[in-house]
Write a protein that holds these residues in place. Structure first.
Motif, mmCIF file in Angstrom:
data_model
loop_
_atom_site.group_PDB
_atom_site.id
_atom_site.type_symbol
_atom_site.label_atom_id
_atom_site.label_comp_id
_atom_site.label_asym_id
_atom_site.label_seq_id
_atom_site.Cartn_x
_atom_site.Cartn_y
_atom_site.Cartn_z
ATOM 1 N N VAL A 9 -10.067 -1.776 32.584
ATOM 2 C CA VAL A 9 -10.141 -0.318 32.779
ATOM 3 C C VAL A 9 -8.796 0.327 32.464
ATOM 4 C CG1 VAL A 9 -10.455 1.509 34.485
ATOM 5 C CG2 VAL A 9 -12.004 -0.460 34.462
ATOM 6 N N LEU A 10 -7.720 -0.252 32.985
ATOM 7 C CA LEU A 10 -6.393 0.320 32.766
ATOM 8 C C LEU A 10 -6.003 0.277 31.286
ATOM 9 C CD1 LEU A 10 -4.463 -1.130 35.843
ATOM 10 C CD2 LEU A 10 -5.170 1.243 35.478
ATOM 11 N N ILE A 11 -6.292 -0.845 30.641
ATOM 12 C CA ILE A 11 -5.981 -0.952 29.214
ATOM 13 C C ILE A 11 -6.787 0.070 28.417
ATOM 14 C CG2 ILE A 11 -6.158 -2.451 27.195
ATOM 15 C CD1 ILE A 11 -5.531 -4.816 29.029
ATOM 16 N N SER A 12 -8.068 0.225 28.782
ATOM 17 C CA SER A 12 -8.925 1.179 28.083
ATOM 18 C C SER A 12 -8.425 2.610 28.263
ATOM 19 C CB SER A 12 -10.371 1.058 28.584
ATOM 20 O OG SER A 12 -10.888 -0.238 28.324
ATOM 21 N N LEU A 13 -7.967 2.924 29.473
ATOM 22 C CA LEU A 13 -7.436 4.270 29.718
ATOM 23 C C LEU A 13 -6.221 4.541 28.842
ATOM 24 C CD1 LEU A 13 -7.693 4.679 33.606
ATOM 25 C CD2 LEU A 13 -9.043 5.846 31.848
ATOM 26 N N LEU A 14 -5.332 3.572 28.759
ATOM 27 C CA LEU A 14 -4.139 3.756 27.928
ATOM 28 C C LEU A 14 -4.504 3.930 26.458
ATOM 29 C CD1 LEU A 14 -1.694 1.167 29.548
ATOM 30 C CD2 LEU A 14 -1.571 3.652 29.679
ATOM 31 N N VAL A 68 -19.102 -3.275 19.286
ATOM 32 C CA VAL A 68 -18.010 -4.226 19.482
ATOM 33 C C VAL A 68 -17.876 -4.508 20.974
ATOM 34 C CG1 VAL A 68 -15.561 -4.702 19.155
ATOM 35 C CG2 VAL A 68 -16.825 -3.383 17.433
ATOM 36 N N PRO A 69 -18.084 -5.717 21.414
ATOM 37 C CA PRO A 69 -18.000 -6.028 22.849
ATOM 38 C C PRO A 69 -16.602 -5.765 23.417
ATOM 39 C CG PRO A 69 -19.078 -7.805 21.631
ATOM 40 C CD PRO A 69 -18.504 -6.884 20.621
ATOM 41 N N ASN A 70 -16.583 -5.165 24.601
ATOM 42 C CA ASN A 70 -15.352 -4.911 25.371
ATOM 43 C C ASN A 70 -14.354 -3.973 24.661
ATOM 44 O OD1 ASN A 70 -16.151 -6.543 27.540
ATOM 45 N ND2 ASN A 70 -15.354 -8.384 26.531
ATOM 46 N N PHE A 71 -14.786 -3.314 23.582
ATOM 47 C CA PHE A 71 -13.919 -2.308 22.956
ATOM 48 C C PHE A 71 -14.397 -0.937 23.429
ATOM 49 C CE2 PHE A 71 -12.011 0.216 19.544
ATOM 50 C CZ PHE A 71 -10.741 -0.323 19.534
ATOM 51 N N LEU A 72 -13.986 -0.591 24.626
ATOM 52 C CA LEU A 72 -14.509 0.595 25.302
ATOM 53 C C LEU A 72 -13.665 1.842 25.048
ATOM 54 C CD1 LEU A 72 -15.172 -1.122 28.754
ATOM 55 C CD2 LEU A 72 -16.656 -1.064 26.734
ATOM 56 N N ALA A 189 -19.661 4.961 31.029
ATOM 57 C CA ALA A 189 -18.403 5.633 31.372
ATOM 58 C C ALA A 189 -17.543 4.620 32.090
ATOM 59 C CB ALA A 189 -18.642 6.860 32.250
ATOM 60 N N LEU A 190 -16.240 4.747 31.952
ATOM 61 C CA LEU A 190 -15.358 3.866 32.703
ATOM 62 C C LEU A 190 -15.563 4.112 34.190
ATOM 63 C CD1 LEU A 190 -12.033 4.125 30.645
ATOM 64 C CD2 LEU A 190 -13.705 2.276 30.617
#
Length: 448
Positions: A9-14, A68-72, A189-190
């Protein structure tokens, strides 16, 4: 579906912040986008085009997230819908919401469309309610000192639209995360079960919306500064080209008064020519005019001077026909001719001749104003700051022409003066060749 890992989640937010900045910056370099963004009044078609420019790359991001898996992080469609509603209104934002939701609908996330439409409606309502500058100046960093902000609002309570928009975006994001929590297969949504991380998700949403607003508002501010600089330049040029020596006006009126009884027709001709001069000086003129129009203006001025000085003043013109359709700065020659007559010929008892020349040399236009008067004493010469050439003192006429040449051409124009005491002075202007048709085309493109 299990909640997302906190690290993901944190990586995706950045990454989402980076996606918002990258897309916004890329759009800012587009000429079509800047034109639509800076338009003072947008037609419905303009608003739709602006929306399409924004949603096209971001719709691709939604599709990438679904395949793409996990590319949120590529999916910032929810924040984009809020952004569109805030700057373009609910109807255009609703169309954008449909386009952004299309890849998600293909992925069987059927709640994507209604959730995005709700976001478009709420943000569009704020668009109708708030002042446009309150939207463009929006920042998630409401105040560097919350204590000062609270004190200010307690002392004089008022509805702060910046805070209102911040709360709207955060609440919409919290609601979207709740929908994703309970219907994970129907809406993305995250989200997180950790309340602190969920608060970070909600707090990141205004930042994602605010990044494009900050980048695009900087373009708006830059455009306003350029407009102000252009208006200031136009005002400066206008002031310079409207200058007229009051002594010329007084002397002309005195000459007309002395001719009224003896030569009424000549006095009438002088009045007509003086009226032509004043009409041109008092009306708004373009910075550039065809050379033939500039010559017509100097003809009126010289005709008056010839009447005033009589046979003591002679005028010779050596004008190349191929220079007549070129454009030159307006009110360019008259100050130089006035200098030649006042400082070169008037002190001389026998008067003299003023010669005007024009020719093309390569890609340059050369104009010359020469007199055979008393010339300029060497001790009165002053070095010009740009070219280092010599010029006489700080005369208004020469200063006028020099400043206008520097403003309009920069270092691409040259003003030279060659003076021989007792034999006369020659002033040469050299500037780029610009045809009348080229000026019209550039003016038309600038207005469009």
């Amino acid at each position: 579906m299990n909640p997302l890992e906190p690290k993901l989640v944190l990586i995706s937010l950045l990454i989402q912040l980076g996606v918002a900045a990258a897309v916004s910056s890329s759009l800012a370099r587009s000429t079509a986008f800047r034109r639509l963004l800076l338009a003072t009044e947008r037609t419905p078609i303009d608003r739709m085009q602006l929306m399409l420019l924004v949603v096209t790359p971001l719709t691709l991001g939604v599709w990438i997230r679904t395949v793409v898996p996990n590319f949120l992080a590529a999916d910032i469609s929810f924040a984009t819908t809020i952004l569109l509603g805030a700057i373009l209104g609910p109807s255009v934002a609703a169309v954008g919401a449909v386009i952004l939701s299309f890849p998600a609908l293909l992925h069987h996330e059927f709640l994507a469309l209604p959730v995005n439409l709700v976001a478009a409606t709420v943000a569009g309502g704020f668009y109708r309610f708030a002042d446009v500058e309150a939207i463009w100046t929006f920042s998630p960093m409401i105040d560097l000192s919350l204590y000062q902000w609270v004190r200010r609002n307690l002392r004089r309570p008022h509805l702060d639209r910046q805070v209102l928009l911040l709360l709207i975006i955060m609440l919409l994001q919290l609601c979207a995360s709740e929908v994703a929590m309970y219907r994970p297969r129907r809406y993305f949504a995250l989200r997180s079960n950790l309340w602190l991380l969920q608060l970070a998700i909600a707090a990141a949403a205004p930042v994602i919306v605010g990044i494009p607003l900050k980048i695009w508002n900087a373009i708006r501010i830059e455009d306003k500064l350029e407009q102000q600089a252009r208006l200031l330049l136009e005002a400066r040029l206008d002031a310079l080209q409207r200058q007229i020596n009051p002594h010329f006006l007084f002397n002309t009126l005195n000459s007309i008064g002395s001719l009224i009884r003896l030569e009424p027709e000549l006095a009438r001709e002088m009045i007509v020519r003086l009226a032509n001069i004043l009409r041109i000086l008092l009306k708004k003129r373009e910075a550039f005019v065809p050379f033939r129009d500039e010559l017509a203006f100097t003809d009126d001025y010289l005709a008056i001077e010839v009447v005033r000085f009589g046979e003591k003043l002679r005028v010779v013109k050596e004008i190349a026909p191929d220079t007549l359709d070129l454009v030159v700065p307006s009110m360019l020659l008259q100050p130089l001719i006035e200098n030649s007559i006042k400082h070169g010929l008037e002190p001389r008892i026998s008067g003299g001749t003023v010669t005007l020349r024009s020719r093309i040399r390569g890609e340059r236009l050369l104009l010359e104003v020469e007199d055979d008067g008393v010339g300029i004493a060497p001790e009165r010469d002053v070095a010009m700051p740009v070219s280092g050439l010599r010029r006489p003192g700080n005369g208004i006429g020469m200063k006028n022409v020099r400043e206008r040449m520097e403003v309009l051409y920069g270092n691409d124009a040259i003003l030279e003066m060659e003076s021989r005491p007792g034999r006369g002075t020659r002033i040469t202007l050299e500037m780029p060749v610009v045809a009348t048709t080229e000026l019209q085309q550039s003016t038309t493109s600038a207005r469009n």
